[in-house]
Design a protein around this motif. Structure first.
Motif, mmCIF file in Angstrom:
data_model
loop_
_atom_site.group_PDB
_atom_site.id
_atom_site.type_symbol
_atom_site.label_atom_id
_atom_site.label_comp_id
_atom_site.label_asym_id
_atom_site.label_seq_id
_atom_site.Cartn_x
_atom_site.Cartn_y
_atom_site.Cartn_z
ATOM 1 N N PRO A 138 0.830 -1.218 0.000
ATOM 2 C CA PRO A 138 0.000 0.000 0.000
ATOM 3 C C PRO A 138 0.860 1.262 0.000
ATOM 4 O O PRO A 138 2.012 1.219 0.438
ATOM 5 C CB PRO A 138 -0.793 -0.121 1.299
ATOM 6 N N PRO A 139 0.312 2.379 -0.475
ATOM 7 C CA PRO A 139 1.082 3.625 -0.460
ATOM 8 C C PRO A 139 1.322 4.104 0.968
ATOM 9 O O PRO A 139 0.552 3.771 1.869
ATOM 10 C CB PRO A 139 0.170 4.607 -1.202
ATOM 11 N N ALA A 140 2.397 4.891 1.150
ATOM 12 C CA ALA A 140 2.647 5.508 2.459
ATOM 13 C C ALA A 140 1.564 6.559 2.699
ATOM 14 O O ALA A 140 0.949 7.041 1.742
ATOM 15 C CB ALA A 140 4.025 6.167 2.436
ATOM 16 N N PRO A 141 1.308 6.929 3.955
ATOM 17 C CA PRO A 141 0.291 7.950 4.232
ATOM 18 C C PRO A 141 0.505 9.205 3.378
ATOM 19 O O PRO A 141 1.652 9.613 3.179
ATOM 20 C CB PRO A 141 0.506 8.262 5.710
ATOM 21 N N PHE A 142 -0.554 9.776 2.848
ATOM 22 C CA PHE A 142 -0.420 10.965 2.008
ATOM 23 C C PHE A 142 -1.588 11.915 2.236
ATOM 24 O O PHE A 142 -2.677 11.495 2.646
ATOM 25 C CB PHE A 142 -0.317 10.578 0.523
ATOM 26 N N GLU A 143 -1.334 13.190 1.935
ATOM 27 C CA GLU A 143 -2.368 14.204 2.116
ATOM 28 C C GLU A 143 -3.023 14.455 0.769
ATOM 29 O O GLU A 143 -2.345 14.437 -0.270
ATOM 30 C CB GLU A 143 -1.722 15.485 2.630
ATOM 31 N N HIS A 144 -4.320 14.656 0.755
ATOM 32 C CA HIS A 144 -5.014 14.953 -0.500
ATOM 33 C C HIS A 144 -6.206 15.847 -0.189
ATOM 34 O O HIS A 144 -7.038 15.506 0.655
ATOM 35 C CB HIS A 144 -5.484 13.641 -1.158
ATOM 36 N N GLU A 145 -6.283 16.973 -0.858
ATOM 37 C CA GLU A 145 -7.413 17.907 -0.681
ATOM 38 C C GLU A 145 -7.759 18.163 0.790
ATOM 39 O O GLU A 145 -8.916 18.096 1.189
ATOM 40 C CB GLU A 145 -8.631 17.426 -1.456
ATOM 41 N N GLY A 146 -6.727 18.350 1.598
ATOM 42 C CA GLY A 146 -6.981 18.807 2.968
ATOM 43 C C GLY A 146 -7.239 17.733 4.004
ATOM 44 O O GLY A 146 -7.702 18.027 5.100
ATOM 45 N N PHE A 147 -7.001 16.472 3.686
ATOM 46 C CA PHE A 147 -7.076 15.448 4.723
ATOM 47 C C PHE A 147 -6.036 14.374 4.431
ATOM 48 O O PHE A 147 -5.512 14.277 3.327
ATOM 49 C CB PHE A 147 -8.481 14.838 4.808
ATOM 50 N N TRP A 148 -5.718 13.558 5.469
ATOM 51 C CA TRP A 148 -4.711 12.511 5.326
ATOM 52 C C TRP A 148 -5.353 11.177 4.986
ATOM 53 O O TRP A 148 -6.441 10.869 5.466
ATOM 54 C CB TRP A 148 -3.905 12.378 6.624
#
Ligand code: GDG
Length: 461
Positions: A60-70
């Motif tokens: 799975p991908p590492a934690p990431f931020e997108h459009e203002g949430f993690w």
């Protein structure tokens, strides 16, 4: 070092992350679907963390931020995907909770992976939740999480919300793991359902299966109190209204009407291609209306938008065949060149296109055999800025409790449904306006923000 999501005061857990990899470009985009449409506005208002599966069974991908949430991705192996998701969630719980409208399968080999994956979600939440954080656990895939998370983090305020129906006691009792699931849910402080009926079903089961004590909506078990209540979910009304005021959307709706023939009434269905949605029965009613001559293709045309769903499951493959056969049969018998009886779009549409369809449609058909709420019904109502149009709505949807001025139909009754559709097509303008106005008022009074405020508010009480 791998990126870590920061600790957050608001954590949402759902089977899927609310984003998927964008096809056209690198990166992520927000996915369509009931659960996502309902929760995203809440999450972006306060930078929260969403824990879920990212799709795929690789790393799975590492934690990431997108459009203002993690986004924190939970790993699933191929066999876990088959057993926890494809098996226990979608072939045991989904049909059982939808009135067993397809026979639920009780394979023992699915239960272990369901527990294992629920444990992984509980651990992931425990890592990203700040002290005393609010954790919202979503839906039937994760019913064991509240109990597991409570063990790990007694400091948290845990809410569980079930988006789908909760079945009557007699049906739930079939489930071999019935007591464990009820105990799992009782780990939450607030257990939210779409309807009062569903909450009552749960309370009765708690009393019967694990000896819980109940007083109204408060249920006490092993010295802890939980609340089981209805929190009917809703939609972002303002967003839809503003889309429907957009000149491009208005022009597109006019173009759709023009292409189909301004003299014809447009019927619309929009659903995931799921056997609970009653798409096949709706098509049979349409066939009957044309076959009996109650309506002709010069008077009415149906657009059916069906979003592909769970395409590797047998029951869904069968449904797709049945739907496509009915579309083919109806068009084969009644269409003329350049004038189709049914337009069938098996794909997901961009939201502005969907809004244009809602604007163009004279009659909206929402006919599930059973549905927790059904957001499509509310979306159609929200889009009818001039209070015109009619909604034909199954009485077995959560939405029917609020939208009681719709034409309510029993989806098991093909003739009754055909009569309901004919009534909607023939409805006078003043009657459309009376009914739609009342329904619009109700939808505007309970938006998705009200839902989130009430649910999170109940957790903070
Ligand atoms: C579950 C429960 C409950 C549909 N086609 C397109 C599209 N959609 C959007 C609709 C709507 C959502 O998907 C569907 O929501 P529903 O509520 O109708 O159904 P489920 O997916 O089964 O949702 C249900 C819901 O959770 C929330 O609690 O109401 O009972 O089963 O928002 O607009 N969106 C776009 N293109 C499409 O083609 N963009």
């Amino acid at each position: 070092m791998a990126k870590r999501a920061r600790k957050s005061d608001l954590v949402i857990l759902a089977n899927r992350l609310p984003v998927h990899r964008a096809k056209a470009r690198d990166g992520w985009e927000v996915s369509p679907g009931g659960l996502v449409s309902a929760l995203l506005p809440t999450l972006t208002r306060q930078t929260g963390v969403w824990v879920g599966w990212a799709g795929g069974t690789g790393t799975p991908p590492a934690p990431f931020e997108h459009e203002g949430f993690w986004n924190v991705a939970v790993e699933l192996s191929e066999s876990e995907f088959d057993n926890y998701y494809g098996g226990f969630s979608n072939r045991t719980l989904w049909p059982l909770y939808h009135d067993a409208c397809r026979p639920p399968l009780y394979h023992r080999r699915w239960w272990g992976p369901y527990l294992e994956v629920n444990k992984r979600f509980a651990e992931a939440a425990s890592e990203v939740a700040a002290k005393g954080a609010v954790v919202l656990v979503q839906d039937y895939h994760l019913q064991m999480v509240p109990g597991m998370l409570r063990e790990l983090r007694p400091d948290l305020r845990i809410g569980f919300f079930l988006h789908i129906p909760f079945p009557p006691v007699e049906l739930f009792m079939q489930l071999p793991w019935r007591s464990q699931l009820v105990e799992g849910l009782l780990g939450a402080d607030v257990i939210g359902f779409q309807t009062k009926q569903a909450a009552q079903n749960f309370i009765r089961l708690g009393q019967r299966l694990v000896g819980a004590k109940a007083s109204r909506s408060v249920i006490e078990h092993k010295g802890r109190k939980s609340r089981a209540e209805a929190f009917p979910i809703s939609i972002d009304v303002e967003r839809l209204e503003s889309l429907c005021r957009d000149p491009k959307v208005i022009a597109r709706a006019a173009q759709v009407r023009h292409r189909l023939g301004n003299d014809r009434k447009i019927l619309l269905g929009v659903d995931r291609l799921d056997y609970t949605k009653g798409i096949d029965i709706r098509l049979r009613s349409m066939y009957d209306l044309l076959a009996k001559g109650t309506k002709t293709i010069d008077e009415a045309v149906l657009i059916q938008v069906s979003v592909p769903s769970r395409e590797d499951v047998d029951e869904y493959i069968e449904l797709r065949s049945a739907v496509e056969e009915l579309v083919g049969q109806t068009n084969g018998e009644f269409s003329e060149v350049g004038r189709m009886a049914v337009h069938y779009l098996r794909r997901s549409l961009p939201i502005d296109e969907l809004a244009a369809f809602y604007l163009a449609a004279d009659v909206m058909l929402v006919t599930p055999l059973r549905d927790g709420m059904n957001l499509v019904a509310k979306e159609y109502v929200a889009c009818r800025l001039e209070d015109t149009g009619s909604l034909v709505l199954s009485e077995f949807t959560g939405a029917a409790h609020e939208l009681d001025r719709a034409i309510l139909v029993n989806p098991h009754d093909v003739d009754g449904m055909a009569a309901g559709i004919a009534q909607a097509l023939d409805m006078t303008l003043p009657e459309q306006q009376r009914r739609m106005k009342a329904m619009r008022t109700k939808v505007k009074r309970n938006t998705v923000f009200d839902w989130a405020d009430r649910f999170v508010g109940a957790l903070r009480d």
